[in-house]
Design an enzyme around this catalytic site. Structure first.
Site, PDB file in Angstrom:
ATOM      1  N   HIS A  42       0.811  -1.220   0.000  1.00  0.00           N
ATOM      2  CA  HIS A  42      -0.071   0.005  -0.015  1.00  0.00           C
ATOM      3  C   HIS A  42       0.975   1.238  -0.042  1.00  0.00           C
ATOM      4  O   HIS A  42       1.853   1.254   0.535  1.00  0.00           O
ATOM      5  CB  HIS A  42      -1.042  -0.003   1.096  1.00  0.00           C
ATOM      6  CG  HIS A  42      -2.049   0.959   1.171  1.00  0.00           C
ATOM      7  ND1 HIS A  42      -2.097   2.145   0.980  1.00  0.00           N
ATOM      8  CD2 HIS A  42      -3.386   0.460   0.748  1.00  0.00           C
ATOM      9  CE1 HIS A  42      -3.286   2.834   0.841  1.00  0.00           C
ATOM     10  NE2 HIS A  42      -4.048   1.786   0.723  1.00  0.00           N
ATOM     11  N   ASP A  79      -7.689  -5.715   0.951  1.00  0.00           N
ATOM     12  CA  ASP A  79      -8.260  -6.662   0.084  1.00  0.00           C
ATOM     13  C   ASP A  79      -7.806  -8.014   0.288  1.00  0.00           C
ATOM     14  O   ASP A  79      -8.408  -9.073  -0.157  1.00  0.00           O
ATOM     15  CB  ASP A  79      -7.799  -6.312  -1.279  1.00  0.00           C
ATOM     16  CG  ASP A  79      -8.388  -4.986  -1.723  1.00  0.00           C
ATOM     17  OD1 ASP A  79      -9.511  -4.775  -1.672  1.00  0.00           O
ATOM     18  OD2 ASP A  79      -8.007  -4.331  -2.466  1.00  0.00           O
TER      19      ASP A  79
HETATM   20  N1  ACO Z   1       3.973  -7.611  -4.002  1.00  0.00           N
HETATM   21  C1  ACO Z   1       5.137  -7.627  -4.626  1.00  0.00           C
HETATM   22  N2  ACO Z   1       5.977  -6.428  -4.454  1.00  0.00           N
HETATM   23  C2  ACO Z   1       5.291  -5.573  -4.056  1.00  0.00           C
HETATM   24  C3  ACO Z   1       4.043  -5.337  -3.927  1.00  0.00           C
HETATM   25  C4  ACO Z   1       3.208  -6.543  -4.183  1.00  0.00           C
HETATM   26  N3  ACO Z   1       1.924  -6.568  -3.713  1.00  0.00           N
HETATM   27  N4  ACO Z   1       3.542  -3.838  -3.831  1.00  0.00           N
HETATM   28  C5  ACO Z   1       4.612  -3.407  -4.007  1.00  0.00           C
HETATM   29  N5  ACO Z   1       5.744  -4.031  -4.186  1.00  0.00           N
HETATM   30  C6  ACO Z   1       7.117  -3.749  -4.360  1.00  0.00           C
HETATM   31  C7  ACO Z   1       7.225  -3.260  -5.914  1.00  0.00           C
HETATM   32  O1  ACO Z   1       7.633  -4.562  -6.897  1.00  0.00           O
HETATM   33  C8  ACO Z   1       8.425  -2.318  -5.731  1.00  0.00           C
HETATM   34  O2  ACO Z   1       9.695  -2.783  -5.673  1.00  0.00           O
HETATM   35  P1  ACO Z   1      10.825  -2.380  -6.106  1.00  0.00           P
HETATM   36  O3  ACO Z   1      11.074  -0.989  -5.558  1.00  0.00           O
HETATM   37  O4  ACO Z   1      11.920  -3.298  -5.769  1.00  0.00           O
HETATM   38  O5  ACO Z   1      10.523  -2.162  -7.910  1.00  0.00           O
HETATM   39  C9  ACO Z   1       7.840  -1.540  -4.640  1.00  0.00           C
HETATM   40  O6  ACO Z   1       7.361  -2.372  -3.748  1.00  0.00           O
HETATM   41  C10 ACO Z   1       7.041  -0.368  -4.767  1.00  0.00           C
HETATM   42  O7  ACO Z   1       6.007  -0.850  -5.444  1.00  0.00           O
HETATM   43  P2  ACO Z   1       5.116   0.269  -6.187  1.00  0.00           P
HETATM   44  O8  ACO Z   1       4.030  -0.705  -7.309  1.00  0.00           O
HETATM   45  O9  ACO Z   1       5.984   1.377  -6.971  1.00  0.00           O
HETATM   46  O10 ACO Z   1       4.307   0.761  -5.150  1.00  0.00           O
HETATM   47  P3  ACO Z   1       3.018   1.713  -5.281  1.00  0.00           P
HETATM   48  O11 ACO Z   1       2.836   2.249  -3.969  1.00  0.00           O
HETATM   49  O12 ACO Z   1       2.964   2.364  -6.735  1.00  0.00           O
HETATM   50  O13 ACO Z   1       1.715   0.708  -5.301  1.00  0.00           O
HETATM   51  C11 ACO Z   1       0.053  -0.906  -4.858  1.00  0.00           C
HETATM   52  C12 ACO Z   1       0.884   0.312  -4.320  1.00  0.00           C
HETATM   53  C13 ACO Z   1      -0.544  -0.385  -6.132  1.00  0.00           C
HETATM   54  C14 ACO Z   1      -0.958  -1.028  -3.845  1.00  0.00           C
HETATM   55  C15 ACO Z   1       1.010  -1.935  -4.936  1.00  0.00           C
HETATM   56  O14 ACO Z   1       1.357  -2.342  -3.765  1.00  0.00           O
HETATM   57  C16 ACO Z   1       0.298  -3.442  -5.453  1.00  0.00           C
HETATM   58  O15 ACO Z   1       0.181  -3.265  -6.647  1.00  0.00           O
HETATM   59  N6  ACO Z   1      -0.327  -4.215  -4.762  1.00  0.00           N
HETATM   60  C17 ACO Z   1      -0.883  -5.200  -5.287  1.00  0.00           C
HETATM   61  C18 ACO Z   1      -2.493  -5.002  -5.718  1.00  0.00           C
HETATM   62  C19 ACO Z   1      -3.376  -4.863  -4.676  1.00  0.00           C
HETATM   63  O16 ACO Z   1      -3.519  -5.373  -3.635  1.00  0.00           O
HETATM   64  N7  ACO Z   1      -3.922  -3.557  -4.508  1.00  0.00           N
HETATM   65  C20 ACO Z   1      -5.147  -3.111  -3.556  1.00  0.00           C
HETATM   66  C21 ACO Z   1      -4.493  -1.892  -2.865  1.00  0.00           C
HETATM   67  S1  ACO Z   1      -5.647  -1.342  -1.593  1.00  0.00           S
HETATM   68  C22 ACO Z   1      -6.677  -0.655  -2.399  1.00  0.00           C
HETATM   69  O17 ACO Z   1      -6.486  -0.048  -3.517  1.00  0.00           O
HETATM   70  C23 ACO Z   1      -8.080  -0.643  -1.856  1.00  0.00           C
END
Ligand code: ACO
Length: 406
Positions: free
Chosen positions: A285, A339
């Site tokens: 998140h 979620d």
């Molecule tokens: N699994 C594995 N690695 C992850 C995850 C994950 N769920 N989330 C973040 N990371 C890692 C990324 O790979 C990245 O790593 P790196 O820096 O080594 O490349 C780092 O953490 C940052 O990730 P971003 O995607 O840039 O983080 P951002 O803040 O943009 O995204 C998000 C947040 C979209 C929620 C992300 O964590 C994600 O895609 N999670 C999975 C989908 C999900 O569960 N969404 C629901 C969110 S809650 C809601 O909206 C109600």
């Protein structure tokens, strides 16, 4: 129901003077995803992502989930204060009176393809409310109050209606003797729900009602800032919530747990997923560096349901995944989000997977409406800038003069 204060009256703070862009040296900073960039001032919701604390209008969400109802929480979010008994009764009564949707909207929904996603059906139906009620009298308190009531009342009816319509049935009418969540579950399943199930579902709505400037709420505020009608505001937010990186992740979590299959496969599956840079659904998140407080509460609600209605082995897989992921992803501040456990609760309640996100939308309508009002209270149209990366100015070329390969 008595009209509330106008959006103008609702604003109590004035924005500090923004720094003049002309005064800042060099090109503007670009932050992908606007990470860390404040895009509004808001008094609705606060997130302490390090302590894992979420408050609505200052009230901790765990207290609301334990003691409040969704409609009381919606009132708090939208009007800013917990209601008195009179205000709450009035709000509940008004919402109950407006639950039905026009036969024209039901007929329109019957023309939707049964194979379509319920979020698309909801987005179209929410937008269609504007055909019936849009006057754009945004500074008329009566209009604002009525729009709030209508949207809170009708969104669940439309979600339930599409569920029956796509099964080839006629939607059923709301039941006036049932409270908000019990009535929704009744309209969805055509059975009066168990009281524990209805109470837990209501708590789920509370937990999903608001979460500051997430993607769908930002989308709602951008749409609101054009001074369009509130039905368009909610429809645009529904479209944004549908994506798998936002509300749509709750469906994907169950698909992922299905794919893992059993607890002995968790470790290998996770290592492989991480190695192939796959996102683990329901984890991570932008705001939290610890486990999402809503995930903590939802996990407890899931356990309550298992005690009453029987265990779900998919929960064992989820818990094992959380345990193993704490080692692998915890050091990066990636923990379960809202979620991760919500799907397990809905699954135990017998709700189809593709309705999880529409249910999220039912709840989040409260937050979107709170932001709609707040945006109107100090409105300035959103119009950010960009950093142009295209080609330099160049002339149009006649067809015969263009290079063949372009
Ligand atoms: N699994 C594995 N690695 C992850 C995850 C994950 N769920 N989330 C973040 N990371 C890692 C990324 O790979 C990245 O790593 P790196 O820096 O080594 O490349 C780092 O953490 C940052 O990730 P971003 O995607 O840039 O983080 P951002 O803040 O943009 O995204 C998000 C947040 C979209 C929620 C992300 O964590 C994600 O895609 N999670 C999975 C989908 C999900 O569960 N969404 C629901 C969110 S809650 C809601 O909206 C109600």
């Amino acid at each position: 129901m008595a009209a509330k204060t106008t959006p103008e009256e609702a604003t109590t703070t004035s924005a500090p003077a923004a720094a003049s862009p002309a005064a800042s040296p060099g090109p503007p900073l670009f932050r992908p995803g606007l990470e860390g960039v404040p895009a509004t001032q808001s008094a609705i919701c606060d997130i302490d992502g390090h302590r894992g604390v979420l408050t609505y209008r200052g009230v901790p969400v765990d207290q609301l989930a334990r003691n409040s109802s969704f409609l009381e929480t919606a009132y708090l979010l939208i009007w800013g204060e917990l209601p008195t008994i009179f205000q709450l009764n009035d709000f509940q009564h008004e919402v109950q009176m407006h639950r039905r949707v026009s036969f024209r909207i039901r007929d329109m929904m019957k023309c939707f393809p049964a194979s379509g996603h319920p979020m698309d059906a909801l987005q179209a139906s929410a937008a269609s409310l504007g055909l019936f009620y849009s006057r754009r009298a945004l500074y008329d308190p009566q209009y604002v109050t009525e729009a709030v009531v209508r949207l809170i009342a009708k969104i669940p009816t439309m979600v339930a209606a599409f569920q029956l319509i796509r099964k080839g049935q006629d939607p059923i009418q709301p039941r006036d003797d049932l409270a908000y969540s019990a009535n929704f579950l009744y309209m969805l399943t055509e059975r009066e729900p168990d009281s524990l199930a209805a109470r837990i579902f209501d708590s789920c709505l509370i937990l999903h009602a608001e979460h500051s400037l997430n993607a769908s709420t930002f989308s709602a505020r951008v749409t609101a800032s054009t001074l369009t009608d509130p039905y368009a505001v909610v429809a645009s937010a529904v479209g944004t919530l549908a994506g798998p990186l936002h509300g749509g992740a709750n469906e994907d979590v169950l698909d992922m747990l299905d794919q893992i299959g059993s607890i002995d496969r968790v470790e290998d599956w996770l290592d492989q997923a991480i190695a192939s840079k796959q996102k683990i659904m329901g984890f991570g998140h932008r705001e939290y560096r610890v486990k999402d407080p809503r995930a903590v509460i939802l996990q407890g609600l899931a356990e309550e349901l298992f005690v009453r209605f029987g265990h779900d082995t998919m929960y064992d897989v989820a818990r094992r995944l959380e345990e193993v992921a704490a080692d692998r992803l915890g050091p990066k501040g990636i923990y379960p989000n809202v979620d991760f456990y919500s799907g397990l609760v809905y699954r135990k309640l017998g709700i189809p997977r593709d309705l999880f996100t529409p249910i999220f939308a039912i709840a989040r309508t409260a937050g979107w409406l709170a932001h709609w009002r707040e945006q109107l209270g100090a409105n300035r149209i959103y119009r950010p800038t960009q950093i142009y990366t295209g080609s330099a100015e160049r002339p149009w070329l006649p067809l015969e003069s263009r290079p063949a390969s372009s």
